[in-house]
Design a protein around this motif. Structure first.
Motif, PDB file in Angstrom:
ATOM      1  N   ALA A 170       0.712  -0.913  -0.032  1.00 44.62           N
ATOM      2  CA  ALA A 170       0.130  -0.007   0.147  1.00 44.62           C
ATOM      3  C   ALA A 170       0.735   1.160   0.087  1.00 44.62           C
ATOM      4  CB  ALA A 170      -0.889   0.138   1.194  1.00 44.62           C
ATOM      5  N   HIS A 171       0.281   2.401  -0.613  1.00 43.05           N
ATOM      6  CA  HIS A 171       1.172   3.534  -0.601  1.00 43.05           C
ATOM      7  C   HIS A 171       0.225   4.673  -0.594  1.00 43.05           C
ATOM      8  CE1 HIS A 171       4.263   6.190  -1.868  1.00 43.05           C
ATOM      9  NE2 HIS A 171       3.685   6.900  -2.772  1.00 43.05           N
ATOM     10  N   ASP A 172       0.288   5.267   0.472  1.00 41.08           N
ATOM     11  CA  ASP A 172      -0.658   6.637   0.942  1.00 41.08           C
ATOM     12  C   ASP A 172       0.121   7.742   0.387  1.00 41.08           C
ATOM     13  OD1 ASP A 172      -2.376   4.701   1.915  1.00 41.08           O
ATOM     14  OD2 ASP A 172      -2.061   5.331   4.017  1.00 41.08           O
ATOM     15  N   GLU A 173      -0.984   8.559  -0.002  1.00 39.61           N
ATOM     16  CA  GLU A 173      -0.501   9.975  -0.424  1.00 39.61           C
ATOM     17  C   GLU A 173      -1.228  11.053   0.284  1.00 39.61           C
ATOM     18  OE1 GLU A 173       1.527  11.051  -3.160  1.00 39.61           O
ATOM     19  OE2 GLU A 173       1.771   8.909  -3.922  1.00 39.61           O
ATOM     20  N   THR A 174      -0.373  12.188   0.705  1.00 36.53           N
ATOM     21  CA  THR A 174      -1.174  13.193   1.392  1.00 36.53           C
ATOM     22  C   THR A 174      -0.958  14.500   0.565  1.00 36.53           C
ATOM     23  OG1 THR A 174      -0.430  12.082   3.443  1.00 36.53           O
ATOM     24  CG2 THR A 174      -1.076  14.541   3.333  1.00 36.53           C
ATOM     25  N   PHE A 175      -2.265  15.046   0.714  1.00 33.00           N
ATOM     26  CA  PHE A 175      -2.525  16.325  -0.210  1.00 33.00           C
ATOM     27  C   PHE A 175      -2.823  17.423   0.857  1.00 33.00           C
ATOM     28  CE2 PHE A 175      -5.260  19.425  -1.889  1.00 33.00           C
ATOM     29  CZ  PHE A 175      -4.557  20.138  -2.971  1.00 33.00           C
ATOM     30  N   GLU A 176      -2.397  18.617   1.063  1.00 34.94           N
ATOM     31  CA  GLU A 176      -2.610  19.702   1.817  1.00 34.94           C
ATOM     32  C   GLU A 176      -2.789  20.978   1.347  1.00 34.94           C
ATOM     33  OE1 GLU A 176      -0.803  19.897   5.798  1.00 34.94           O
ATOM     34  OE2 GLU A 176       0.267  17.811   5.431  1.00 34.94           O
ATOM     35  N   ARG A 177      -3.772  21.814   1.460  1.00 36.50           N
ATOM     36  CA  ARG A 177      -4.007  23.015   1.063  1.00 36.50           C
ATOM     37  C   ARG A 177      -4.646  24.100   2.096  1.00 36.50           C
ATOM     38  NH1 ARG A 177      -3.532  24.974  -4.154  1.00 36.50           N
ATOM     39  NH2 ARG A 177      -4.537  26.877  -4.470  1.00 36.50           N
ATOM     40  N   SER A 178      -4.375  25.186   2.192  1.00 35.03           N
ATOM     41  CA  SER A 178      -4.959  26.214   3.126  1.00 35.03           C
ATOM     42  C   SER A 178      -5.132  27.363   2.259  1.00 35.03           C
ATOM     43  CB  SER A 178      -3.759  26.562   4.091  1.00 35.03           C
ATOM     44  OG  SER A 178      -3.639  25.325   4.851  1.00 35.03           O
ATOM     45  N   VAL A 179      -6.417  28.202   3.106  1.00 41.24           N
ATOM     46  CA  VAL A 179      -6.597  29.389   2.716  1.00 41.24           C
ATOM     47  C   VAL A 179      -6.945  30.364   3.808  1.00 41.24           C
ATOM     48  CG1 VAL A 179      -9.109  28.805   2.159  1.00 41.24           C
ATOM     49  CG2 VAL A 179      -8.161  30.697   0.900  1.00 41.24           C
ATOM     50  N   GLU A 180      -6.787  31.571   3.779  1.00 40.12           N
ATOM     51  CA  GLU A 180      -7.070  32.553   4.789  1.00 40.12           C
ATOM     52  C   GLU A 180      -8.317  33.340   4.215  1.00 40.12           C
ATOM     53  OE1 GLU A 180      -4.688  35.738   6.154  1.00 40.12           O
ATOM     54  OE2 GLU A 180      -2.904  34.479   6.077  1.00 40.12           O
ATOM     55  N   ILE A 181      -9.333  33.179   5.275  1.00 38.44           N
ATOM     56  CA  ILE A 181     -10.729  33.491   4.999  1.00 38.44           C
ATOM     57  C   ILE A 181     -11.182  34.817   6.280  1.00 38.44           C
ATOM     58  CG2 ILE A 181     -13.277  33.016   5.036  1.00 38.44           C
ATOM     59  CD1 ILE A 181     -12.353  29.986   4.358  1.00 38.44           C
ATOM     60  N   ALA A 182     -11.503  35.923   5.573  1.00 37.30           N
ATOM     61  CA  ALA A 182     -12.057  37.128   6.461  1.00 37.30           C
ATOM     62  C   ALA A 182     -13.471  36.813   7.003  1.00 37.30           C
ATOM     63  CB  ALA A 182     -12.058  38.336   5.691  1.00 37.30           C
ATOM     64  N   ALA A 183     -13.414  35.616   8.101  1.00 37.65           N
ATOM     65  CA  ALA A 183     -14.602  35.107   8.636  1.00 37.65           C
ATOM     66  C   ALA A 183     -14.270  34.531   9.905  1.00 37.65           C
ATOM     67  CB  ALA A 183     -15.588  34.549   7.796  1.00 37.65           C
ATOM     68  N   PRO A 184     -15.058  34.790  10.871  1.00 34.78           N
ATOM     69  CA  PRO A 184     -14.994  34.375  12.396  1.00 34.78           C
ATOM     70  C   PRO A 184     -14.855  32.543  12.052  1.00 34.78           C
ATOM     71  CG  PRO A 184     -16.577  35.546  12.502  1.00 34.78           C
ATOM     72  CD  PRO A 184     -16.384  35.500  11.071  1.00 34.78           C
ATOM     73  N   VAL A 185     -13.781  32.183  12.901  1.00 33.71           N
ATOM     74  CA  VAL A 185     -13.532  30.679  12.987  1.00 33.71           C
ATOM     75  C   VAL A 185     -14.791  29.933  13.267  1.00 33.71           C
ATOM     76  CG1 VAL A 185     -12.816  30.207  15.241  1.00 33.71           C
ATOM     77  CG2 VAL A 185     -11.861  28.720  13.619  1.00 33.71           C
ATOM     78  N   GLU A 186     -15.722  30.286  14.057  1.00 33.65           N
ATOM     79  CA  GLU A 186     -16.928  29.795  14.345  1.00 33.65           C
ATOM     80  C   GLU A 186     -18.010  29.599  13.060  1.00 33.65           C
ATOM     81  OE1 GLU A 186     -15.115  31.248  17.772  1.00 33.65           O
ATOM     82  OE2 GLU A 186     -15.691  32.449  16.035  1.00 33.65           O
ATOM     83  N   ASP A 187     -18.013  30.587  12.355  1.00 36.30           N
ATOM     84  CA  ASP A 187     -18.811  30.662  11.063  1.00 36.30           C
ATOM     85  C   ASP A 187     -18.128  29.514  10.035  1.00 36.30           C
ATOM     86  OD1 ASP A 187     -20.056  32.596  12.586  1.00 36.30           O
ATOM     87  OD2 ASP A 187     -19.788  33.789  11.162  1.00 36.30           O
TER      88      ASP A 187
END
Length: 162
Positions: free
Chosen positions: A2-19
């Motif tokens: 078995a060979h697992d791959e990992t993909f990651e991506r992030s974005v900043e959003i001008a909104a409260p974390v709770e929302d």
């Protein structure tokens, strides 16, 4: 082997974390942030999601005329920081998706997706790995842009109404 791959991506959003977190507790919202060419035709489950919940999503990737069904189990919900889903049925041999939310200050959130996956078909699947990685990068770039635009518009509306 078995060979697992990992993909990651992030974005900043001008909104409260709770929302931002609350938006992701309802996977029916996936239709409003689906990449161009992906049509979600049905989402069933119980919302907001909670650990152990099953969510089934039917979608079509245009121009392919056949739909695909995904069924995921919610493995973790840690308000307002993390949601984890694990596919029980998908085009992948294995799929684990972590939705991560980090407050960056008042009204700002860093939203990240970390996907660990395994392609089907052994060596043949590994040959397709570069193509799949490009498709994931493109799909998540669009998802993040749509999520940011939608939630920032909602945050501006809420600020205007206050």
């Amino acid at each position: 082997m078995a060979h697992d791959e990992t993909f990651e991506r992030s974005v900043e959003i001008a909104a409260p974390v709770e929302d931002v977190f609350a938006f992701h507790l309802d996977t029916r919202n996936a239709a409003s942030i689906s990449p161009r060419g992906t049509r979600i035709t049905d989402v069933t489950g119980r919302f907001p999601v909670m650990p152990g919940a099953l969510v089934t999503m039917r979608m079509r990737q245009l121009p392919v005329p056949v739909g695909v069904t995904w069924r995921v189990r919610i493995a973790a919900v840690e308000p307002p920081r993390r949601i984890v889903d694990v596919a029980e049925r998908s085009p992948f041999r294995a799929w684990r998706h972590e939705h991560l939310f980090q407050p960056l200050g008042p009204g700002r959130t860093l939203m990240s997706d970390r996907v660990t996956y395994r392609l089907p078909l052994g060596a043949l699947g590994r040959l397709a790995a570069p193509l799949v990685r490009r498709q994931l990068a493109h799909a998540f770039a669009q998802r993040h842009r749509l999520t940011r635009d939608l939630l920032e518009a909602r945050a501006r509306e809420a600020a205007g109404a206050a």
